[in-house]
Each structure stands twice: as structure tokens, then as C-alpha cells.
Design a protein around this motif. Structure first.
Motif, short mmCIF file in Angstrom:
data_model
loop_
_atom_site.label_atom_id
_atom_site.label_comp_id
_atom_site.label_asym_id
_atom_site.label_seq_id
_atom_site.Cartn_x
_atom_site.Cartn_y
_atom_site.Cartn_z
N LYS A 49 0.82 -1.20 0.00
CA LYS A 49 0.00 0.00 0.00
C LYS A 49 0.86 1.26 0.00
O LYS A 49 0.54 2.24 -0.64
N GLN A 55 2.23 2.39 -3.65
CA GLN A 55 1.34 2.55 -4.80
C GLN A 55 1.78 3.70 -5.71
O GLN A 55 1.72 3.59 -6.93
N ARG A 73 -4.47 5.58 -4.89
CA ARG A 73 -5.04 4.26 -4.72
C ARG A 73 -4.58 3.33 -5.84
O ARG A 73 -4.19 3.78 -6.91
#
Length: 338
Positions: free
Chosen positions: A7, A10, A260
Motif C-alpha cells: 500500500k 502505490q 489508490r
């Protein structure tokens, strides 16, 4: 071109995704009979996408962990070397087999291709990374600021040779001094060793645009003084390096802006695999386009090659990864770089 994704990474995976798409675009057909307008568009386009190798090497330096190198440099060299060499050798053999079947080959060519990264056009990158990996322990322990001069001095040699002879030196892109600046730049951006914070506060997108315009102007000047087209469009020249450095610094400034997971970050996750297979996919795509007679207009040929190769490479890597996970043979992925 790392395969793992988290995460926290990204944003940089998106950058990798954009870079590998630029790599594919660089390798799309440019051997057409250009009109003056076509040639101008092509040269400008090349300057616009002349950042991916510098950016990938910047990221290699940025994500290099000094603590691991200092703690056990032999383990670092072994693990990094294996991760680079295994897929390189596998894919080099695949490309050399294709060359032998369709074009013929000699033992001398095979040895040369394996040593110099010439089995496929972009494989010199792996040879460069191996050189940088070997000298990394020294860089971590003993590096001085003067080593930043290595790339500028190398550029002077390249420019002089090109202007005098009208050709680029053999293997000029394969020697680490050509890219050394960006590896150091990545390391120092991560550690803050060169007062980079002051530059980060000043950098903005206008710097990147100005650097790009300088790169475009330089390309046409080099063409006017008789330099080879390969050098005019090369990523290894002052304007392109200025552009890539400005872009790297601007992207680094934006690194804390969360992104995201999306198709670009997934493409970045697949980028190492795409790097290895895209030239094979491109070769197939070009054959199909020539078969249906759509290769006479270079813009159309270029666009179709890029889109079909990008999509085909992405899908191919996805299928192989999915099958490997399903069959529980993930070790194969490390062997082929997927």
C-alpha cells in the motif's frame, strides 16, 4: 522494476507503470520513410518519452537499503545478482533462439549478446544494473561527492565522439557511467545527503516543461550539426538527462500524495515481466500489422504497435502469474522475472 507491491508503494508503482509504457513506446517502429513533418513529430515525441531508463535507475538507487549492504554486502550482492541474472539469462536464451530460427546466428554473436545485453534491445539495462550492483558496497561505504562528475565527463566523451565521427560509440549505453548520476541521485534523495530539500521546495512542473523544451531544442541542434539519428533521439544526452532529473525531483516531491491502486500501479507491479516479454510481443504485433498492410503510415503503425504490445504484454504477464499462483509454482515467476 520490482515485483512486490504494498500500500505504501502505490505511488511509485504508478511511476514504474508509466515508465514501462514509455519503454514500450520507445521500442515501437521508427524505421519509416518520414516526411519532414513526420520526422519533426517523431523527434519531439522521443524527447517527451526519454525518461524511463534514467527513472528506473533513479528508483533502484532510491529503494536500495544501505543498512543491508553495510550489514552483509556478500548477501546483498548474491541476492541482487541472482534476481537480475536468472531472468536475464532465461529471456536472453529465448530471444537468441528466436534470432537463430528466423535470422540465423553464430556462437560469437551468442556470447557477445549474453555479455553485452544484446539478445534484445532493452537488455543492456540489466547489464548496467549488474555493474551498479557490484559497486554499490563501495558507494555505501566510501562514496565522495566528486563521483557525481563521472556521468558529465562520460557525456563529454560521447558528444565529442559523435560530433567528430557522426556515429555513437559501440555499447555507449551499456557502461554504468552513462547512468551513474541517476543511481547516486536516487540514493541521495532517499537519504537527503545533498541538501535536496531546498531543491524540492523550489521544483515545480514548469521546471520539467522547461527541461523538456531544452531537450527538444538540443535534439534539433544535434541533427543540424550532423549527429546520427540514434544520438538525436537517445536518452543519453544533456537535455534528456536534465529533463529526467527534473522529472525525478518533481515526482519525488509529490511522493507523499497517496494514490489508490489502479491500472497504472498494477502495470508497475508487472513492469519487470513486461520489460522482458514486450519485445517478443512487439515482434508478433509487427508481423500481424505488416500482414494486414497497416504498416505504411508510421503514425498508425506506431500507435497500433504501442497499444497492442502494451495490452498484450500486460495480459501475458497476468496470465502467467495467475497460472503460477493457481498451480502453486511461484518459484517459476522468480526465474522468469514475473
Amino acid at each position: 522494476m520490482e515485483r512486490k507491491i504494498t500500500k505504501k508503494s502505490q505511488y511509485w508503482q504508478m511511476v514504474r507503470g508509466i515508465c514501462i509504457l514509455a519503454v514500450i513506446m520507445i521500442h515501437c517502429p521508427s524505421d519509416q520513410n518520414y516526411t519532414d513533418l513526420d520526422y519533426t513529430v517523431w523527434v519531439i515525441l522521443r524527447q517527451f518519452i526519454n525518461f524511463p531508463v534514467a527513472m528506473f535507475i533513479f528508483l533502484a538507487g532510491y529503494f536500495m537499503t544501505p543498512e543491508k549492504v553495510q550489514g552483509d554486502y556478500k548477501t546483498f550482492l548474491f541476492k541482487r545478482g541472482v534476481r537480475l541474472l536468472l531472468p536475464y539469462l532465461v529471456w536472453s536464451c529465448i530471444y537468441l533462439l528466436k534470432t537463430a530460427i528466423f535470422d540465423g546466428s553464430t556462437l560469437r554473436h551468442i556470447i557477445y549478446a549474453l555479455i553485452c545485453g544484446k539478445a534484445a534491445t532493452p537488455f543492456y539495462y540489466i547489464v548496467v544494473m549488474l555493474q551498479l550492483t557490484i559497486i554499490t558496497p563501495w558507494l555505501v561505504r566510501h562514496r565522495k561527492k566528486w563521483v557525481y562528475l563521472i556521468t558529465p565527463v562520460y557525456l563529454v566523451i560521447i558528444y565529442t565522439y559523435n560530433i567528430v565521427t557522426g556515429t555513437v560509440p559501440l555499447l555507449y549505453e551499456t557502461l554504468f557511467p552513462a547512468w551513474f548520476f541517476f543511481y547516486l541521485f536516487g540514493m541521495d534523495c532517499r537519504s537527503g545527503n545533498i541538501g535536496i530539500g531546498k531543491w524540492m521546495k523550489r521544483i515545480n512542473i514548469y521546471w520539467v516543461v522547461i527541461a523538456l523544451l531544452i531537450s527538444i531544442a538540443e535534439a534539433f541542434i544535434l541533427k543540424a550539426v550532423g549527429c546520427a539519428d540514434g544520438f538525436v533521439t537517445s536518452q543519453i544526452k544533456c537535455g534528456s538527462f536534465l529533463y529526467a532529473a527534473a522529472l525525478a525531483l518533481w515526482l519525488w516531491k509529490k511522493k507523499n500524495e497517496f494514490r489508490r491502486k489502479n491500472i497504472l500501479s498494477i502495470t508497475g507491479d508487472y513492469s519487470y515481466g513486461i520489460f522482458y516479454c514486450h519485445m517478443l510481443i512487439l515482434w508478433i504485433v509487427r508481423k500481424v500489422i505488416e500482414l494486414v498492410g497497416l504498416n505504411n503510415i508510421w503514425v498508425l503503425n506506431f500507435g497500433l504497435c504501442f497499444i497492442l504490445t502494451a495490452v498484450g504484454s500486460f495480459v501475458f504477464v497476468w496470465i502467467v502469474r495467475s497460472l503460477a499462483h493457481k498451480l502453486k509454482c511461484d518459484k517459476v515467476l522468480m526465474l522468469i522475472g514475473f
